[in-house]
Design an enzyme around this catalytic site. Sequence first.
Site, mmCIF file in Angstrom:
data_model
loop_
_atom_site.group_PDB
_atom_site.id
_atom_site.type_symbol
_atom_site.label_atom_id
_atom_site.label_comp_id
_atom_site.label_asym_id
_atom_site.label_seq_id
_atom_site.Cartn_x
_atom_site.Cartn_y
_atom_site.Cartn_z
ATOM 1 N N HIS A 24 -0.475 12.614 42.262
ATOM 2 C CA HIS A 24 -0.233 13.874 42.962
ATOM 3 C C HIS A 24 -1.100 15.031 42.460
ATOM 4 O O HIS A 24 -0.620 16.074 42.021
ATOM 5 C CB HIS A 24 1.251 14.251 43.059
ATOM 6 N N HIS A 78 14.765 7.630 35.686
ATOM 7 C CA HIS A 78 14.024 8.642 36.473
ATOM 8 C C HIS A 78 13.753 8.050 37.856
ATOM 9 O O HIS A 78 13.341 6.897 37.971
ATOM 10 C CB HIS A 78 12.717 8.949 35.733
ATOM 11 N N GLU A 80 11.607 9.174 40.305
ATOM 12 C CA GLU A 80 10.307 9.339 40.985
ATOM 13 C C GLU A 80 9.762 7.951 41.351
ATOM 14 O O GLU A 80 9.968 6.962 40.640
ATOM 15 C CB GLU A 80 9.310 10.110 40.097
ATOM 16 N N ASP A 82 7.151 6.222 41.301
ATOM 17 C CA ASP A 82 6.354 5.322 40.458
ATOM 18 C C ASP A 82 7.251 4.459 39.579
ATOM 19 O O ASP A 82 6.801 3.439 39.035
ATOM 20 C CB ASP A 82 5.321 6.091 39.617
ATOM 21 N N HIS A 145 10.905 15.505 33.863
ATOM 22 C CA HIS A 145 10.425 16.647 34.587
ATOM 23 C C HIS A 145 11.076 16.775 35.964
ATOM 24 O O HIS A 145 10.654 17.634 36.766
ATOM 25 C CB HIS A 145 8.897 16.597 34.705
ATOM 26 N N ASP A 164 9.253 9.555 31.385
ATOM 27 C CA ASP A 164 7.904 10.118 31.431
ATOM 28 C C ASP A 164 7.502 10.802 30.114
ATOM 29 O O ASP A 164 6.309 10.965 29.836
ATOM 30 C CB ASP A 164 7.808 11.156 32.558
ATOM 31 N N TYR A 192 -1.579 14.371 29.900
ATOM 32 C CA TYR A 192 -0.300 14.127 30.582
ATOM 33 C C TYR A 192 0.616 15.342 30.423
ATOM 34 O O TYR A 192 1.213 15.827 31.376
ATOM 35 C CB TYR A 192 0.375 12.869 29.986
ATOM 36 N N HIS A 225 4.993 5.278 30.828
ATOM 37 C CA HIS A 225 3.559 5.171 31.135
ATOM 38 C C HIS A 225 2.771 5.005 29.837
ATOM 39 O O HIS A 225 3.004 5.739 28.868
ATOM 40 C CB HIS A 225 3.032 6.445 31.810
HETATM 41 FE FE1 FEO Z 1 7.838 11.457 37.055
HETATM 42 FE FE2 FEO Z 1 6.232 8.689 36.047
HETATM 43 O O1 FEO Z 1 7.187 9.736 37.211
#
Ligand code: FEO
Length: 398
Positions: A24, A78, A80, A82, A145, A164, A192, A225
Amino acid sequence: MKPIEIKKGIHWVGAVDWNVRDFHGYFIPKGTTYNSFLVPDQKVALFDAVKAPFRNALLHNIRKIIEPRKIDYIVVNHVEMDHSGALPELIDQVQPEKIICSAMGKKALLQHFHREDWPYEVVETGQEISLGSKTIQFLETRMLHWPDSMMSYIKEDKLLISSDGFGQHWATSERFDDEVDLDQLFVHAAKYYANILLPFSPLVGKLIESVQKLGLEIDMIAPDHGLIWRQNPSKIVEAYGRWSRQETRKKALIIYNTMWRSTEKMAMAIADGLGQEGVEFKILNLNLNHRSDVMTEVLDAKALILGSSTLNNGIMPPMADMLCYMKGLKPLHKIGTAFGSYGWSGEAVKILTGALEEMKVDVADPGLRVQFAPTHEDLQKCIELGQKMGRLVKGNGG
Ligand code: FEO
């Protein structure tokens, strides 16, 4: 990428995405990973899923350890996409007894997947669930986040599965911090932080405090990640402390766009002035530097010196893009000024100065405008502006 046992009875079963480049608006030239962790205890738990196209890679890795049907709990730290994109198919196959998430996580799962029939189990900070020989303690990290974000701590292993937080977008064949170049790893971790977590810095500070208050001893941090912090968990926590306080160094950035190189000549002269004061500086042409790399530099810079030619009574489009992105990320504790060449109307410096003020940057000088190409005298003024900013960066006044 095959599963790896990261601690006794805890397996990485995620996916490595070598080919993704955009997150994004954040440029990730080295790809990323979607980490997922399987704990086959008396109760079997899976922590976090992966992006939808990697659902088969995840299931394949799980099958190397246990039949997916044997998973009892799916922990969603989380929502999101991904980390949740693969959930619908995964849940269909696994039929888990519980989908464990925060209250906001349940709301976000419903808003993403519209499945009232899933077996949600809402948890909150401090709550524990036993898997048999291992105990999971949950830590909500609201707005780190997303509103739903939380972390999971496995007490017996002193392992923090940190969603994250503490992550990096870096696809590698290695899984641990001690297997890669640490300096490079910290560059990815800083990028990041600067591009994802910076606007939530006050909450990062509070999170570090709550971890201390809860007395969580941390031996390993496994983010969703990138690399797992096996050797240096305290170093990344220290870095997060520094970044969350938005500490700056004696460093100035000249961030600019130029139409016919007059603004660029001004940029170089300002850099000469900074150099004469012995201040570290970076010159970042926005046609050559991605907004997300610029933000990584902004993270610890003291001075933001913005330049743009005037175009159609405004600023150059890449600068408008940069300012829109930077404003949202809310950098603090900076000083700044603006400069630029113009033809006849010359609004750019005023617009840039207004943007600095909007970002609560201390505007240390009204800035410099030059009509068309700069003269020798104009460039001398640019050098003087650079010297002034250099002295301020060093803390010696203007
Ligand atoms: Fe906030 Fe890795 O997604």
